[in-house]
Design an enzyme around this catalytic site. Sequence first.
Site, PDB file in Angstrom:
ATOM      1  N   GLU A   1       0.831  -1.214   0.000  1.00 23.54           N
ATOM      2  CA  GLU A   1       0.000   0.000   0.000  1.00 23.54           C
ATOM      3  C   GLU A   1       0.861   1.257   0.000  1.00 23.54           C
ATOM      4  O   GLU A   1       1.987   1.227   0.498  1.00 23.54           O
ATOM      5  CB  GLU A   1      -0.862   0.036   1.296  1.00 23.54           C
ATOM      6  CG  GLU A   1      -1.582  -1.244   1.564  1.00 23.54           C
ATOM      7  CD  GLU A   1      -2.211  -1.314   2.965  1.00 23.54           C
ATOM      8  OE1 GLU A   1      -2.140  -0.321   3.711  1.00 23.54           O
ATOM      9  OE2 GLU A   1      -2.768  -2.369   3.283  1.00 23.54           O
TER      10      GLU A   1
ATOM     11  N   LYS B   1       2.188   4.568   1.536  1.00 21.67           N
ATOM     12  CA  LYS B   1       2.261   5.143   2.879  1.00 21.67           C
ATOM     13  C   LYS B   1       1.978   6.628   2.695  1.00 21.67           C
ATOM     14  O   LYS B   1       2.809   7.381   2.171  1.00 21.67           O
ATOM     15  CB  LYS B   1       3.636   4.913   3.509  1.00 21.67           C
ATOM     16  CG  LYS B   1       3.709   5.386   4.937  1.00 21.67           C
ATOM     17  CD  LYS B   1       4.974   4.880   5.591  1.00 21.67           C
ATOM     18  CE  LYS B   1       5.019   5.202   7.061  1.00 21.67           C
ATOM     19  NZ  LYS B   1       4.855   6.603   7.376  1.00 21.67           N
TER      20      LYS B   1
ATOM     21  N   ASP C   1       1.459  10.448   3.439  1.00 23.34           N
ATOM     22  CA  ASP C   1       2.148  11.348   4.365  1.00 23.34           C
ATOM     23  C   ASP C   1       1.189  12.443   4.824  1.00 23.34           C
ATOM     24  O   ASP C   1       1.072  13.489   4.205  1.00 23.34           O
ATOM     25  CB  ASP C   1       3.360  11.956   3.652  1.00 23.34           C
ATOM     26  CG  ASP C   1       4.331  12.577   4.632  1.00 23.34           C
ATOM     27  OD1 ASP C   1       4.188  12.332   5.838  1.00 23.34           O
ATOM     28  OD2 ASP C   1       5.238  13.308   4.183  1.00 23.34           O
TER      29      ASP C   1
ATOM     30  N   TYR D   1      -7.080   2.594   5.883  1.00 19.05           N
ATOM     31  CA  TYR D   1      -6.236   1.471   5.474  1.00 19.05           C
ATOM     32  C   TYR D   1      -6.353   0.237   6.365  1.00 19.05           C
ATOM     33  O   TYR D   1      -5.727  -0.776   6.092  1.00 19.05           O
ATOM     34  CB  TYR D   1      -4.775   1.902   5.355  1.00 19.05           C
ATOM     35  CG  TYR D   1      -4.220   2.571   6.595  1.00 19.05           C
ATOM     36  CD1 TYR D   1      -3.907   1.833   7.723  1.00 19.05           C
ATOM     37  CD2 TYR D   1      -4.017   3.953   6.625  1.00 19.05           C
ATOM     38  CE1 TYR D   1      -3.412   2.444   8.858  1.00 19.05           C
ATOM     39  CE2 TYR D   1      -3.518   4.571   7.748  1.00 19.05           C
ATOM     40  CZ  TYR D   1      -3.214   3.812   8.860  1.00 19.05           C
ATOM     41  OH  TYR D   1      -2.730   4.421   9.982  1.00 19.05           O
TER      42      TYR D   1
ATOM     43  N   LYS E   1      10.633   2.921   3.053  1.00 14.41           N
ATOM     44  CA  LYS E   1      10.747   4.342   2.749  1.00 14.41           C
ATOM     45  C   LYS E   1      11.563   4.555   1.486  1.00 14.41           C
ATOM     46  O   LYS E   1      12.626   3.953   1.338  1.00 14.41           O
ATOM     47  CB  LYS E   1      11.458   5.056   3.912  1.00 14.41           C
ATOM     48  CG  LYS E   1      10.689   5.058   5.215  1.00 14.41           C
ATOM     49  CD  LYS E   1       9.542   6.038   5.115  1.00 14.41           C
ATOM     50  CE  LYS E   1       9.018   6.418   6.454  1.00 14.41           C
ATOM     51  NZ  LYS E   1       9.523   7.597   7.039  1.00 14.41           N
TER      52      LYS E   1
ATOM     53  N   CYS F   1      35.906  35.645  16.506  1.00 15.66           N
ATOM     54  CA  CYS F   1      34.471  35.876  16.339  1.00 15.66           C
ATOM     55  C   CYS F   1      34.219  36.732  15.096  1.00 15.66           C
ATOM     56  O   CYS F   1      34.824  37.801  14.959  1.00 15.66           O
ATOM     57  CB  CYS F   1      33.913  36.573  17.578  1.00 15.66           C
ATOM     58  SG  CYS F   1      32.226  37.127  17.336  1.00 15.66           S
TER      59      CYS F   1
ATOM     60  N   CYS G   1      33.011  40.321  16.530  1.00 17.05           N
ATOM     61  CA  CYS G   1      33.826  41.238  17.343  1.00 17.05           C
ATOM     62  C   CYS G   1      35.308  40.896  17.362  1.00 17.05           C
ATOM     63  O   CYS G   1      36.091  41.559  18.039  1.00 17.05           O
ATOM     64  CB  CYS G   1      33.290  41.275  18.775  1.00 17.05           C
ATOM     65  SG  CYS G   1      33.610  39.741  19.657  1.00 17.05           S
TER      66      CYS G   1
ATOM     67  N   CYS H   1      32.044  32.632  21.413  1.00 18.70           N
ATOM     68  CA  CYS H   1      32.675  33.936  21.551  1.00 18.70           C
ATOM     69  C   CYS H   1      32.531  34.287  23.030  1.00 18.70           C
ATOM     70  O   CYS H   1      31.419  34.331  23.554  1.00 18.70           O
ATOM     71  CB  CYS H   1      31.949  34.975  20.685  1.00 18.70           C
ATOM     72  SG  CYS H   1      32.446  36.652  21.084  1.00 18.70           S
TER      73      CYS H   1
ATOM     74  N   CYS I   1      30.273  41.453  22.786  1.00 18.30           N
ATOM     75  CA  CYS I   1      30.168  41.187  21.341  1.00 18.30           C
ATOM     76  C   CYS I   1      28.793  41.700  20.901  1.00 18.30           C
ATOM     77  O   CYS I   1      27.775  41.365  21.518  1.00 18.30           O
ATOM     78  CB  CYS I   1      30.278  39.683  21.100  1.00 18.30           C
ATOM     79  SG  CYS I   1      29.790  39.195  19.441  1.00 18.30           S
TER      80      CYS I   1
END
Length: 667
Positions: free
Chosen positions: A110, A112, A114, A215, A303, A393, A396, A411, A416
Amino acid sequence: MAANDSAKKRIKALTKEIKEHNDRYYKKNQPTISDKEYDLLFKELAQLEEEYPEFASPNSPTKAVGSDLSNQFTKFKHQVPVLSLENTYNTEELWDWVVKTGEDELYSLEWKIDGASILLYYVDGVLENCVTRGTGGIGDVVTENVKTIKDLPHSLKSKRTVTVRGEIFMNFSDFDEFNEEYGGKFANPRNLSAGSIKHKDPAEAAKRPLRIFVYDAILGKGRKGIKEHKEILALLKEDKLPLAPDTEIVSAKQLLKSIESFRKKKDSMPFPVDGLVIKLNSLEKRETLGETSHSPRWARAFKFDAVLKETIIEDISFAIGRTGKVTPRAQVTPTSLAGTTVTYATLHNQDYIDQLGAGIGAKVLISKRGEIIPAVEKVVSPPKQVFQIPKQCPSCKTKLEKVDDSVDLFCTNRHCPEREKNSLIFYCEKKQMNIEGLGEKQIETFYQLGWVKDLVQLYKLHTKKKELIELEGFGEKKVEIILSGIEKSKEKDFRWTLPSIGLNEVGHKVTEVLIEHGLDSWAKLLELSKKKDAAEELSSIHGIGPRTVDALLKHLKDKETLALVKNLISLGVNFTAKETEKSDLQPFIGQSWCVTGSFENFQPREKALEIITRHGGRKVSSVSSKTSHLLYGPGAGSKLEKAEELGVTLVNEEEFLLLLKKEGIPF
Ligand code: IVH
């Protein structure tokens, strides 16, 4: 011993991670990893639990299905556990299962679908309840919403008492049309379907182009003489219940060939399918195989691989959070994937980048789970250079560091700009001080202008009232809202101010525990921190772990934090908890309440506990046989399951509000 230890740790980490993914998928409709990634985690956990059963949590996600419960609906105890399916991704794996199950058997093949799983409870042919899968044990009653679906019979010709399982979904074309009307705000048909059946207003649900396919059926007493799944499908058809198209009953030998023809057809289907379901046809054989607490041994989902799209990493940028955590994101050539245009994909951290070998210029495959957050799955052609997160960073230029054992870089400069902005945003958020009118956009503007760089300046913003009104996009009314929001925040007490200033390890829960133990003001915490045995005293409090003790004592000695709180206090911000005076109304006397999940009206949830204790109840932090009530909201996990097992009275937000109203408790 070492192997045991690492297995134990891994089981714990996987359990937590899978539960979080379940929540994102089933409750928030916002998954962040692909189905395949999810299944790999799930399988790893199942295998480890088999090897080390002593470390498996009784509430392990391998023993239950993910929960979709939300707090707005009446609950319904399913008559039989609503199981999920075990996934397979390739024909070898599937064939191994067929060999175990029966090579001479017939199988139902069958689509599946979604969408959102639903159970239809017909009693003497009348559709009495439509219930979501929920935890698998308890579901949400969404009858009025589901009854708006056109093709669904409200009564059965057969007058049968039967529970029918099905999937509510939307055709792609209906989704596109509907989404266009709403300015494209919905991510995909699955999310819209799941959201629609949980809409508060059935009239609104009726506007959504929902459809249903059934189903399977649980016939109970009426099963006499029925031996095959094929017969069940025929009965459903006779009763005019809409069956999914294409279902085939095939022999094991035909199975793989049929799977190939389904695979070819998949992309031209008018509705979303995320694979196939293969079920044993013989009901007798199903019974002998039985089921685990998660899924039947007589069925498998097959799947199809996640949709992958090729694109190019054009650049890599960074997000710097209020804690200083640096997250690299790949900016990719805009690519349409499962209905949306992807422009960036997270790269998590340096380890992830290294594993992939990702960098600017790389041709990569990206995928999305539930079509929400894209991920770089694979590098197809390598970049000239694997990307290295800069040592400094990006905002800064402070040297980035790893904190504790984390794989992430931080950081450490608290000034900063990115950190400062995000700290201000956090402070104003709904869950924190909830300052009206101050969101990301406004804070960015005030920060750029140099008017608000920290919390102290936030409380001085009123001195800029004139300039504010003249700012483009603001005006008198808006400014009034912002300034009065800031002023009003002074009414909030220590329960809010302490967690909102964003000290690590000090959130709402810790604050509540501290207050409960008499540490109900900043002054008291300071006093404690000066004692020689401060660490022991804090450690003795149930709910305060060693990391919190260390962090808290560090904060209480930190000059900048001390100065910040001192200044805020002098500006009128309240760092003392208001007494939760006992009320004359004591309806909760003799009851012990636990709270789990999130709530619309109680943010943080400790607000609800405050009401309960003020009115005679006792609060407990975990569910046990002594717990009388569990107040639960979306995001409720193992506590809800445990409470269900122990027969604890379950109360959702709506019921709790009604209870307060009935008892005359002001809220
Ligand atoms: S059989 C015990 N058949 O997939 C049998 N499920 O991952 C379990 N689904 O929650 C379900 N199409 O909502 C089955 N033809 C189909 C299906 C199907 C979609 C959904 C279902 C379930 C989920 C399991």
